[in-house]
Design a protein around this motif. Structure first.
Motif: not given
Length: 475
Positions: A145-173
């Motif tokens: 889930q999205v919350g868990g992806n951000l809570a763990t700063n998930a990586g995955g297969t496309q970090v090379l171009r797009y970055g980790n979950a941290r880099d894909l998040c603009l803001g949180v509630e």
């Protein structure tokens, strides 16, 4: 801080706030107390499943006032025990699964706002329906889930171009430990109004606050995609091939994975229906994907670059996906390897990162270090070569069980992590710390960083109610 056992009145109040709950002894509760590797068994006084941010806030306020521990729970796919624990006194488990709405898609801002319980696959589908791409991609995307992806700063297969979950998040509630709500989530790209609490919460595994929603970055969908699997002589050539393809194709290279021969061997043992597109069971291979807009012919550029790589001896064989079905098959191979690993049963697993240039030396030294502990173990080394993240996992010989080697697990782990440190890497690349890696943090972590983490935890969660026992080692 000393936590307390929730009373029957506490549980009745909390379940009423959440709109219902599950008793820990309920048959439906069992799935919340398990984790994918079977290394931890959890428990809780009750399972709470609120549907709104306000309900989460009221629950947290009550627990903070009564000093009741809270274990935040997303999709349950974490691999370091951050979402499961058998605590004494017992905590309540707070699942975000009912907070599963896509609140809005803002195509004009290339962003979507998703609640924490939205699965990663659902976020990807919402982006696709809007003609955009949300590029975070994990093998568990159907259930994480999205919350868990951000809570763990998930990586995955496309970090090379797009970055980790941290880099894909603009803001949180998020709901903080005192029950106050950090408002948002904002879609602003620039906001220099003090401390970056978004990035503090991302990767904190629910120890500083509970993420309830997030604004996620969207990207243009690639008009052209090329996926290939190539045989390489070894890790050194794989790294050289990565640089060669980036030199020729620039940032169109989105994925660059390395797999040694053990992964396909495990697939043949446990998933014999999965055919290998490469001949001869090569000891090393890479999987590459590139994507671009409509400008130019990406397939032609890739074929030219591959031809140059073959002439230079960086690759010796290869297959380019000629259809979406062939592309999906290649990805199925890559994404099924973790499940094959689970079926074999790992002796010691290591989610590590080292500088890309040091990967060949690290692999060679780690293989020797493992053999020095016990000869004959099988090593499945695979992962995200493009960003330096390897899953360097050690397994029993065929016909043996991981239980036969429990006595050497710590020795293997320490040998691998010592080499990671030698090469300037990290013993936790994308899975987080959870409860599994606290001792490793104490052994290998920066003392100044650990002290700062303790200070931040004490300041933001002075009663220690949020995910107690995870991420931050006890003094």
């Amino acid at each position: 801080m000393t936590l307390t056992t929730p009373t029957a009145d506490d549980l009745a109040t909390l379940e009423a706030i959440a709109g219902g709950g599950l008793a820990s002894e309920s048959p439906d509760a069992a799935r919340y107390f398990e984790e994918p590797r079977g290394l931890f068994r959890g428990g809780a006084a009750a399972i709470l499943r609120p549907a709104t941010t306000e309900a989460v806030a009221v629950i947290v306020r009550h627990c903070n006032a009564r000093r009741i521990g809270i274990i935040p729970y997303g999709g349950g796919t974490g691999l370091v025990g951050g979402q499961v624990a058998a605590l004494s006194p017992p905590a309540v488990l707070l699942s975000l699964e009912r907070m599963n709405r896509i609140r809005e898609v803002r195509t004009g801002e290339s962003a979507l706002v998703a609640e924490a319980g939205v699965t990663l696959a659902a976020a990807q589908e919402a982006a696709e329906a809007a003609g955009r791409l949300f590029p975070l991609s994990l093998a568990s995307e159907g259930s994480c889930q999205v919350g868990g992806n951000l809570a763990t700063n998930a990586g995955g297969t496309q970090v090379l171009r797009y970055g980790n979950a941290r880099d894909l998040c603009l803001g949180v509630e998020a709901v903080l430990a005192d029950g106050s709500v950090l408002k948002g989530p904002s879609t602003l790209r620039k906001d220099n109004t003090g401390y970056d609490l978004r990035n503090l919460l991302i990767g904190s595994e629910g120890t500083l606050g509970i993420i309830t929603a997030a604004a996620l970055r969207l990207f243009p969908r690639p008009r052209q995609t090329v996926t290939a699997m190539l045989t390489v002589p070894g890790p050194e050539e794989a790294v050289a091939l990565l640089h060669h393809m980036q030199d020729r194709l620039g940032d169109t290279v989105t994925t660059f994975e390395i797999l040694n021969g053990t992964g396909p061997e495990f697939l043949a043992e446990h998933f014999p229906e999965i055919t290998d597109p490469l001949d001869g069971a090569p000891p090393w291979r890479v999987m590459m994907e590139a994507g671009s807009g409509a400008q130019g012919d990406l397939a032609e550029a890739c074929e030219t670059a591959f031809g140059e790589a073959f002439e230079a001896g960086l690759a010796t064989d290869g297959v380019i996906a000629a259809s979406e079905a062939q592309r999906a098959h290649m990805w199925h191979i890559r994404e099924t390897i973790p499940e094959a690993n689970r079926r074999v049963g790992v002796v010691s697993s290591h989610d590590i990162s080292v500088p890309v240039s040091r990967i060949p030396a690290f692999i060679a030294e780690a293989d020797r270090a493992v053999a020095a502990v016990v000869e004959g173990l099988r090593i499945n080394c695979f992962g995200h070569l493009g960003d330096g993240n390897l899953h360097y996992n050690v397994f029993p010989p065929k016909g043996r069980s991981r239980d036969d080697f429990r006595n050497v697990r710590v020795a293997i782990k320490d040998a691998v992590y010592d080499l990671v440190a030698k090469h300037g890497g990290s013993f936790s690349a994308e899975h987080g710390l959870g409860r599994l890696k606290l001792e490793d943090l104490t052994r290998h972590g920066d003392p100044a960083k650990i002290a700062a983490m303790r200070a931040i935890k004490a300041a933001m969660d002075p009663n220690g109610i949020l995910n107690p026992g995870a991420v931050v080692p006890a003094p």
